[in-house]
Scaffold this motif. Structure first.
Motif, PDB file in Angstrom:
ATOM      1  N   ALA A 216      33.590  32.942  47.971  1.00 57.99           N
ATOM      2  CA  ALA A 216      34.786  32.440  47.298  1.00 57.99           C
ATOM      3  C   ALA A 216      35.615  31.675  48.321  1.00 57.99           C
ATOM      4  N   SER A 217      36.160  30.535  47.911  1.00 55.33           N
ATOM      5  CA  SER A 217      36.920  29.701  48.847  1.00 55.33           C
ATOM      6  C   SER A 217      38.093  28.993  48.183  1.00 55.33           C
ATOM      7  N   GLU A 218      38.355  29.316  46.920  1.00 57.95           N
ATOM      8  CA  GLU A 218      39.341  28.537  46.179  1.00 57.95           C
ATOM      9  C   GLU A 218      40.791  28.864  46.517  1.00 57.95           C
ATOM     10  N   ASP A 219      41.033  29.990  47.197  1.00 60.86           N
ATOM     11  CA  ASP A 219      42.406  30.391  47.503  1.00 60.86           C
ATOM     12  C   ASP A 219      42.668  30.287  49.000  1.00 60.86           C
ATOM     13  N   ARG A 220      43.939  30.089  49.375  1.00 61.35           N
ATOM     14  CA  ARG A 220      44.293  30.051  50.790  1.00 61.35           C
ATOM     15  C   ARG A 220      44.327  31.446  51.400  1.00 61.35           C
ATOM     16  N   SER A 221      44.383  32.464  50.548  1.00 62.60           N
ATOM     17  CA  SER A 221      44.431  33.845  51.015  1.00 62.60           C
ATOM     18  C   SER A 221      43.024  34.395  51.181  1.00 62.60           C
ATOM     19  N   GLN A 222      42.697  34.848  52.399  1.00 63.31           N
ATOM     20  CA  GLN A 222      41.386  35.460  52.625  1.00 63.31           C
ATOM     21  C   GLN A 222      41.237  36.732  51.801  1.00 63.31           C
ATOM     22  N   HIS A 223      42.335  37.472  51.636  1.00 60.20           N
ATOM     23  CA  HIS A 223      42.290  38.713  50.859  1.00 60.20           C
ATOM     24  C   HIS A 223      41.894  38.432  49.412  1.00 60.20           C
ATOM     25  N   LYS A 224      42.492  37.400  48.810  1.00 60.78           N
ATOM     26  CA  LYS A 224      42.161  37.064  47.425  1.00 60.78           C
ATOM     27  C   LYS A 224      40.737  36.533  47.304  1.00 60.78           C
ATOM     28  N   ASN A 225      40.305  35.746  48.272  1.00 57.76           N
ATOM     29  CA  ASN A 225      38.930  35.240  48.247  1.00 57.76           C
ATOM     30  C   ASN A 225      37.923  36.382  48.399  1.00 57.76           C
ATOM     31  N   ARG A 226      38.279  37.380  49.181  1.00 56.31           N
ATOM     32  CA  ARG A 226      37.400  38.545  49.341  1.00 56.31           C
ATOM     33  C   ARG A 226      37.247  39.275  48.012  1.00 56.31           C
ATOM     34  N   ALA A 227      38.355  39.462  47.286  1.00 58.56           N
ATOM     35  CA  ALA A 227      38.299  40.135  45.993  1.00 58.56           C
ATOM     36  C   ALA A 227      37.461  39.330  45.000  1.00 58.56           C
ATOM     37  N   SER A 228      37.620  38.008  45.015  1.00 57.24           N
ATOM     38  CA  SER A 228      36.825  37.159  44.116  1.00 57.24           C
ATOM     39  C   SER A 228      35.350  37.221  44.463  1.00 57.24           C
ATOM     40  N   ALA A 229      35.046  37.247  45.754  1.00 60.07           N
ATOM     41  CA  ALA A 229      33.644  37.312  46.183  1.00 60.07           C
ATOM     42  C   ALA A 229      32.999  38.623  45.761  1.00 60.07           C
ATOM     43  N   ILE A 230      33.741  39.724  45.822  1.00 61.14           N
ATOM     44  CA  ILE A 230      33.206  41.016  45.394  1.00 61.14           C
ATOM     45  C   ILE A 230      32.896  40.991  43.903  1.00 61.14           C
ATOM     46  N   ASN A 231      33.803  40.417  43.093  1.00 61.82           N
ATOM     47  CA  ASN A 231      33.569  40.320  41.650  1.00 61.82           C
ATOM     48  C   ASN A 231      32.335  39.479  41.351  1.00 61.82           C
ATOM     49  N   ARG A 232      32.172  38.376  42.082  1.00 65.66           N
ATOM     50  CA  ARG A 232      30.995  37.528  41.873  1.00 65.66           C
ATOM     51  C   ARG A 232      29.715  38.232  42.325  1.00 65.66           C
ATOM     52  N   LEU A 233      29.836  39.020  43.380  1.00 65.88           N
ATOM     53  CA  LEU A 233      28.675  39.781  43.836  1.00 65.88           C
ATOM     54  C   LEU A 233      28.233  40.774  42.773  1.00 65.88           C
ATOM     55  N   ARG A 234      29.182  41.433  42.125  1.00 60.29           N
ATOM     56  CA  ARG A 234      28.836  42.374  41.053  1.00 60.29           C
ATOM     57  C   ARG A 234      28.094  41.662  39.920  1.00 60.29           C
ATOM     58  N   SER A 235      28.573  40.482  39.547  1.00 57.77           N
ATOM     59  CA  SER A 235      27.914  39.730  38.475  1.00 57.77           C
ATOM     60  C   SER A 235      26.500  39.332  38.877  1.00 57.77           C
TER      61      SER A 235
END
Length: 250
Positions: free
Chosen positions: A125-144
């Motif tokens: 995930a790279s769409e947000d300036r926040s690494q924390h938010k991108n990490r959360a998005s990446a985890i959700n995508r990993l689950r999918s």
């Protein structure tokens, strides 16, 4: 320059498996007074009493191969893990995102890439300036992606749809009880678990939607509409059907 939060050691883990637990032992060319890799969990992992495994298995940590099938009851479903437990199974890279997104986007390594070590699946995930938010998005995508790519063995002779699958079925299903509540759609975080269970069944019947529909108390049309409600689910089913010489769902 991207940096990693976990390193990939050249390490062999020897697993001794029996009816109740798995124990780990290290074989490493360097001597340490403490365990050389503290991020590895070496505690015994309890298995269900029905699990009967007596062989030895070697896992090479320097090689990662995508897991296509998980034997029923052999290990905990990845999607049942908490975010923290799932992260402990991952290697995380951070990097500078490219493309538009504001003057500060490329000045910090806020983009996140996760590699799930047991399966080799990668999500980022790279769409947000926040690494924390991108990490959360990446985890959700990993689950999918895990739901789409990791299969569990299904015994068709004794098949009973798991609750997570019943929850995504439309109310018209004859086997869906009222205790399942409202139908869960693709935007619900719990949809991934139901989607994984549905794909397990469809793979077990070799892509036959009509055959899978019989196990779910649905008409072929109703199950087709459920599959078509999510683009990733539709693609995965159609890719399987293509390998079997079947027409794609539209």
């Amino acid at each position: 320059m991207a940096h990693k939060t976990l390193f990939k050691p050249s390490l062999i883990l020897t697993l001794r498996l029996n009816k109740t637990a798995i124990s780990f032992s290290h074989h490493h060319p360097f001597r340490h007074s403490q365990p050389p890799f503290p991020f590895l969990n070496t505690s015994p992992i309890s298995l269900p009493p029905t699990t009967r495994i007596t062989n030895y298995t070697h896992l090479w940590c320097s090689n990662y191969t995508t897991v296509s099938t998980i034997e029923e009851g052999s290990e905990k479903c990845y999607l049942n893990l908490s975010d923290e437990e799932l992260m402990r199974q991952c290697e995380m890279d951070t990097f500078k995102a490219s493309g538009p997104g504001g003057q500060h986007r490329n000045k910090r390594e806020s983009a996140v890439r996760l590699k799930h070590l047991p399966t080799g699946i990668i999500a980022q995930a790279s769409e947000d300036r926040s690494q924390h938010k991108n990490r959360a998005s990446a985890i959700n995508r990993l689950r999918s992606l895990i739901a789409l790519k990791v299969r569990k063995t299904v015994d068709l002779e004794a098949y009973s749809p798991p609750r997570e699958l019943l929850q995504i079925l439309p109310p018209k299903s004859s086997i869906r009880g009222s205790d399942c509540g409202s139908q869960i759609g693709p935007n619900n975080p719990k949809f991934a678990s139901g989607m994984q269970a549905l794909l397990d069944l469809i793979f077990a019947v070799e892509g036959s939607v009509s055959e899978a529909a019989k196990y779910l108390g649905l008409s072929t049309g109703a199950l087709s509409r459920l599959i078509l409600s999510d683009d990733s689910l539709r693609k995965e089913v159609n890719d399987l059907r293509a390998t079997k010489g079947m027409k794609p769902l539209k």
